[in-house]
Design a protein around this motif. Sequence first.
Motif, PDB file in Angstrom:
ATOM      1  N   SER A  25       0.823  -1.212   0.000  1.00 36.45           N
ATOM      2  CA  SER A  25       0.000   0.000   0.000  1.00 36.45           C
ATOM      3  C   SER A  25       0.859   1.266   0.000  1.00 36.45           C
ATOM      4  N   GLN A  26       2.161   1.120   0.170  1.00 31.98           N
ATOM      5  CA  GLN A  26       3.052   2.272   0.212  1.00 31.98           C
ATOM      6  C   GLN A  26       3.746   2.531  -1.124  1.00 31.98           C
ATOM      7  N   ILE A  27       3.822   1.523  -1.981  1.00 35.33           N
ATOM      8  CA  ILE A  27       4.520   1.648  -3.256  1.00 35.33           C
ATOM      9  C   ILE A  27       3.526   2.072  -4.329  1.00 35.33           C
ATOM     10  N   CYS A  28       3.855   3.099  -5.079  1.00 34.86           N
ATOM     11  CA  CYS A  28       2.999   3.587  -6.153  1.00 34.86           C
ATOM     12  C   CYS A  28       2.948   2.527  -7.250  1.00 34.86           C
ATOM     13  N   CYS A  50       5.116  10.874  -9.175  1.00 37.78           N
ATOM     14  CA  CYS A  50       4.490  10.940 -10.501  1.00 37.78           C
ATOM     15  C   CYS A  50       3.134  11.658 -10.507  1.00 37.78           C
ATOM     16  N   GLY A  51       2.570  11.946  -9.318  1.00 34.86           N
ATOM     17  CA  GLY A  51       1.309  12.676  -9.234  1.00 34.86           C
ATOM     18  C   GLY A  51       0.050  11.833  -9.401  1.00 34.86           C
ATOM     19  N   THR A  52       0.195  10.519  -9.473  1.00 36.61           N
ATOM     20  CA  THR A  52      -0.967   9.640  -9.619  1.00 36.61           C
ATOM     21  C   THR A  52      -1.725   9.557  -8.304  1.00 36.61           C
ATOM     22  N   ARG A  53      -3.037   9.689  -8.374  1.00 38.90           N
ATOM     23  CA  ARG A  53      -3.886   9.596  -7.175  1.00 38.90           C
ATOM     24  C   ARG A  53      -4.309   8.146  -6.998  1.00 38.90           C
ATOM     25  N   HIS A  54      -4.184   7.627  -5.779  1.00 41.45           N
ATOM     26  CA  HIS A  54      -4.465   6.227  -5.490  1.00 41.45           C
ATOM     27  C   HIS A  54      -5.446   6.064  -4.350  1.00 41.45           C
ATOM     28  N   ASP A  57      -6.285   0.747  -0.913  1.00 42.45           N
ATOM     29  CA  ASP A  57      -6.565  -0.677  -1.074  1.00 42.45           C
ATOM     30  C   ASP A  57      -6.427  -1.134  -2.524  1.00 42.45           C
ATOM     31  N   ILE A  58      -6.909  -0.335  -3.449  1.00 40.94           N
ATOM     32  CA  ILE A  58      -6.793  -0.685  -4.865  1.00 40.94           C
ATOM     33  C   ILE A  58      -5.332  -0.674  -5.291  1.00 40.94           C
ATOM     34  N   ASN A  59      -4.574   0.310  -4.828  1.00 35.25           N
ATOM     35  CA  ASN A  59      -3.146   0.379  -5.125  1.00 35.25           C
ATOM     36  C   ASN A  59      -2.436  -0.883  -4.621  1.00 35.25           C
ATOM     37  N   LEU A  65      -0.938  -8.052  -7.445  1.00 35.61           N
ATOM     38  CA  LEU A  65      -1.131  -8.692  -8.744  1.00 35.61           C
ATOM     39  C   LEU A  65       0.153  -8.613  -9.581  1.00 35.61           C
ATOM     40  N   ASN A  66       0.796  -7.456  -9.593  1.00 36.21           N
ATOM     41  CA  ASN A  66       2.044  -7.287 -10.340  1.00 36.21           C
ATOM     42  C   ASN A  66       3.151  -8.180  -9.787  1.00 36.21           C
ATOM     43  N   LYS A  67       3.224  -8.322  -8.455  1.00 42.74           N
ATOM     44  CA  LYS A  67       4.227  -9.213  -7.853  1.00 42.74           C
ATOM     45  C   LYS A  67       3.967 -10.657  -8.235  1.00 42.74           C
ATOM     46  N   ALA A  68       2.701 -11.038  -8.327  1.00 41.88           N
ATOM     47  CA  ALA A  68       2.357 -12.429  -8.656  1.00 41.88           C
ATOM     48  C   ALA A  68       2.778 -12.777 -10.077  1.00 41.88           C
ATOM     49  N   PHE A  69       2.706 -11.821 -10.992  1.00 42.39           N
ATOM     50  CA  PHE A  69       3.052 -12.097 -12.386  1.00 42.39           C
ATOM     51  C   PHE A  69       4.476 -11.715 -12.740  1.00 42.39           C
TER      52      PHE A  69
END
Length: 70
Positions: A25-28, A50-54, A57-59, A65-69
């Motif tokens: 939850s801390q990593i963009c 980068c200015g992305t709003r998160h 929980d979704i982040n 998911l990214n770690k799993a793949f």
Amino acid sequence: MTNFLPYKCDWYGKKLVIVSPHYTSQICSACGENTGQKPLRIREFTCPHCGTRHDRDINASINILNKAFA
């Protein structure tokens, strides 16, 4: 419970991937920047890099998911 999951995956021909949820939850999820620890009351944040709003929980779910793949 952890013995049951590998059994079911074997039964259905699936692959079980175990991912550590630490810091997800801390990593963009957009740029990979560690935005630092936040209190649990902070449910949304903007990445200072980068200015992305998160949504927190979704982040975290995207990072898992990214770690799993990976």
